[in-house]
Design a protein around this motif. Structure first.
Motif, PDB file in Angstrom:
ATOM      1  N   SER A   1       0.828  -1.209   0.000  1.00 20.25           N
ATOM      2  CA  SER A   1       0.000   0.000   0.000  1.00 20.25           C
ATOM      3  C   SER A   1       0.859   1.254   0.000  1.00 20.25           C
ATOM      4  CB  SER A   1      -0.923   0.020   1.211  1.00 20.25           C
ATOM      5  OG  SER A   1      -1.845  -1.035   1.138  1.00 20.25           O
ATOM      6  N   ASP A   2       1.948   1.223   0.763  1.00 19.85           N
ATOM      7  CA  ASP A   2       2.851   2.368   0.811  1.00 19.85           C
ATOM      8  C   ASP A   2       3.499   2.614  -0.542  1.00 19.85           C
ATOM      9  OD1 ASP A   2       4.257   4.479   2.156  1.00 19.85           O
ATOM     10  OD2 ASP A   2       6.035   3.174   2.169  1.00 19.85           O
ATOM     11  N   VAL A   3       3.993   1.534  -1.165  1.00 17.55           N
ATOM     12  CA  VAL A   3       4.621   1.664  -2.487  1.00 17.55           C
ATOM     13  C   VAL A   3       3.600   2.140  -3.508  1.00 17.55           C
ATOM     14  CG1 VAL A   3       5.692   0.373  -4.373  1.00 17.55           C
ATOM     15  CG2 VAL A   3       6.457   0.017  -2.018  1.00 17.55           C
ATOM     16  N   ARG A   4       2.410   1.567  -3.469  1.00 18.82           N
ATOM     17  CA  ARG A   4       1.360   1.968  -4.399  1.00 18.82           C
ATOM     18  C   ARG A   4       1.047   3.461  -4.230  1.00 18.82           C
ATOM     19  NH1 ARG A   4      -3.113  -1.407  -3.259  1.00 18.82           N
ATOM     20  NH2 ARG A   4      -2.130  -2.964  -4.572  1.00 18.82           N
ATOM     21  N   GLY A   5       0.997   3.907  -2.989  1.00 17.34           N
ATOM     22  CA  GLY A   5       0.727   5.313  -2.726  1.00 17.34           C
ATOM     23  C   GLY A   5       1.817   6.222  -3.246  1.00 17.34           C
ATOM     24  N   ARG A   6       3.037   5.725  -3.343  1.00 19.61           N
ATOM     25  CA  ARG A   6       4.155   6.533  -3.833  1.00 19.61           C
ATOM     26  C   ARG A   6       4.230   6.568  -5.359  1.00 19.61           C
ATOM     27  NH1 ARG A   6       8.414   7.244   0.327  1.00 19.61           N
ATOM     28  NH2 ARG A   6       7.605   6.268   2.204  1.00 19.61           N
ATOM     29  N   VAL A   7       3.752   5.517  -6.035  1.00 19.47           N
ATOM     30  CA  VAL A   7       3.909   5.474  -7.502  1.00 19.47           C
ATOM     31  C   VAL A   7       2.607   5.665  -8.261  1.00 19.47           C
ATOM     32  CG1 VAL A   7       6.003   4.073  -7.405  1.00 19.47           C
ATOM     33  CG2 VAL A   7       3.774   2.961  -7.586  1.00 19.47           C
ATOM     34  N   VAL A   8       1.493   5.783  -7.548  1.00 18.02           N
ATOM     35  CA  VAL A   8       0.200   5.972  -8.207  1.00 18.02           C
ATOM     36  C   VAL A   8      -0.511   7.131  -7.512  1.00 18.02           C
ATOM     37  CG1 VAL A   8      -2.023   4.885  -8.749  1.00 18.02           C
ATOM     38  CG2 VAL A   8       0.049   3.521  -8.752  1.00 18.02           C
ATOM     39  N   THR A   9      -1.146   7.982  -8.305  1.00 21.48           N
ATOM     40  CA  THR A   9      -1.892   9.093  -7.725  1.00 21.48           C
ATOM     41  C   THR A   9      -3.191   8.573  -7.135  1.00 21.48           C
ATOM     42  OG1 THR A   9      -3.090   9.571  -9.771  1.00 21.48           O
ATOM     43  CG2 THR A   9      -0.959  10.676  -9.460  1.00 21.48           C
ATOM     44  N   GLU A  10      -3.918   9.460  -6.459  1.00 23.79           N
ATOM     45  CA  GLU A  10      -5.195   9.067  -5.866  1.00 23.79           C
ATOM     46  C   GLU A  10      -6.218   8.678  -6.929  1.00 23.79           C
ATOM     47  OE1 GLU A  10      -6.510  12.157  -3.281  1.00 23.79           O
ATOM     48  OE2 GLU A  10      -4.705  12.029  -2.043  1.00 23.79           O
ATOM     49  N   ASP A  11      -6.019   9.185  -8.151  1.00 22.89           N
ATOM     50  CA  ASP A  11      -6.917   8.851  -9.267  1.00 22.89           C
ATOM     51  C   ASP A  11      -6.551   7.531  -9.930  1.00 22.89           C
ATOM     52  OD1 ASP A  11      -8.086  11.305  -8.787  1.00 22.89           O
ATOM     53  OD2 ASP A  11      -6.881  12.331 -10.307  1.00 22.89           O
TER      54      ASP A  11
ATOM     55  N   MET B   1       4.815   9.181 -13.195  1.00 16.14           N
ATOM     56  CA  MET B   1       6.000   8.941 -14.015  1.00 16.14           C
ATOM     57  C   MET B   1       7.232   9.617 -13.421  1.00 16.14           C
ATOM     58  SD  MET B   1       4.831   6.859 -16.026  1.00 16.14           S
ATOM     59  CE  MET B   1       5.940   6.560 -17.361  1.00 16.14           C
ATOM     60  N   ASP B   2       7.022  10.722 -12.718  1.00 15.07           N
ATOM     61  CA  ASP B   2       8.167  11.417 -12.124  1.00 15.07           C
ATOM     62  C   ASP B   2       8.841  10.569 -11.049  1.00 15.07           C
ATOM     63  OD1 ASP B   2       5.744  11.787 -10.638  1.00 15.07           O
ATOM     64  OD2 ASP B   2       6.760  13.328  -9.445  1.00 15.07           O
ATOM     65  N   ARG B   3       8.152   9.584 -10.523  1.00 14.36           N
ATOM     66  CA  ARG B   3       8.753   8.685  -9.526  1.00 14.36           C
ATOM     67  C   ARG B   3       9.107   7.325 -10.124  1.00 14.36           C
ATOM     68  NH1 ARG B   3       5.438   9.881  -3.956  1.00 14.36           N
ATOM     69  NH2 ARG B   3       6.023  12.085  -3.839  1.00 14.36           N
ATOM     70  N   ILE B   4       8.376   6.886 -11.129  1.00 16.46           N
ATOM     71  CA  ILE B   4       8.607   5.563 -11.719  1.00 16.46           C
ATOM     72  C   ILE B   4       9.859   5.551 -12.581  1.00 16.46           C
ATOM     73  CG2 ILE B   4       7.667   3.844 -13.315  1.00 16.46           C
ATOM     74  CD1 ILE B   4       4.884   4.599 -12.274  1.00 16.46           C
ATOM     75  N   VAL B   5      10.044   6.574 -13.416  1.00 21.16           N
ATOM     76  CA  VAL B   5      11.168   6.598 -14.366  1.00 21.16           C
ATOM     77  C   VAL B   5      12.520   6.550 -13.654  1.00 21.16           C
ATOM     78  CG1 VAL B   5      12.301   7.971 -16.153  1.00 21.16           C
ATOM     79  CG2 VAL B   5       9.825   7.660 -16.213  1.00 21.16           C
ATOM     80  N   PRO B   6      12.766   7.369 -12.624  1.00 20.61           N
ATOM     81  CA  PRO B   6      14.085   7.272 -11.971  1.00 20.61           C
ATOM     82  C   PRO B   6      14.346   5.897 -11.348  1.00 20.61           C
ATOM     83  CG  PRO B   6      12.985   9.299 -11.313  1.00 20.61           C
ATOM     84  CD  PRO B   6      12.000   8.497 -12.090  1.00 20.61           C
TER      85      PRO B   6
END
Length: 106
Positions: free
Chosen positions: A65-75, A80-85
């Protein structure tokens, strides 16, 4: 006679206590029987495993859930700004590991 009891009353009391003692000894025999002890141990181990598995599931679910919250918006859109790096860093690490393994083979 002690305490005003008749011999018949004393004998009845002795018989009652014998029966109680026999029942107690039977109960003890069942409790210490190897099958009973093994069954008790199995139950305790299964409970411990269930508790540990439950804790592991909760911890893993929290991480996901924490990881999902960091790489996916509430929508539900990917960030992409977090996934690409992270993806670039992963490719670099895998590439360096491949190079290192290649050098060891030579």
């Amino acid at each position: 006679m002690s305490e005003g009891r008749t011999p018949a009353q004393i004998e009845a009391d002795i018989n009652r206590r014998r029966q109680e003692l026999a029942a107690t000894l039977d109960e003890i025999a069942v409790r210490v029987h190897p099958r009973t002890v093994a069954a008790d141990v199995r139950v305790k181990v299964a409970d411990a495993v269930d508790r540990t598995a439950g804790r592991a599931y909760v911890a893993a679910n929290r991480v996901v859930s924490d990881v999902r919250g960091r790489v996916v918006t509430e929508d539900g859109e990917p960030r992409m700004d977090r996934i690409v790096p992270v993806a670039v860093a992963l490719v670099v690490v895998v590439g360096l590991a491949g190079i290192a393994m290649n050098r060891r083979r030579r």
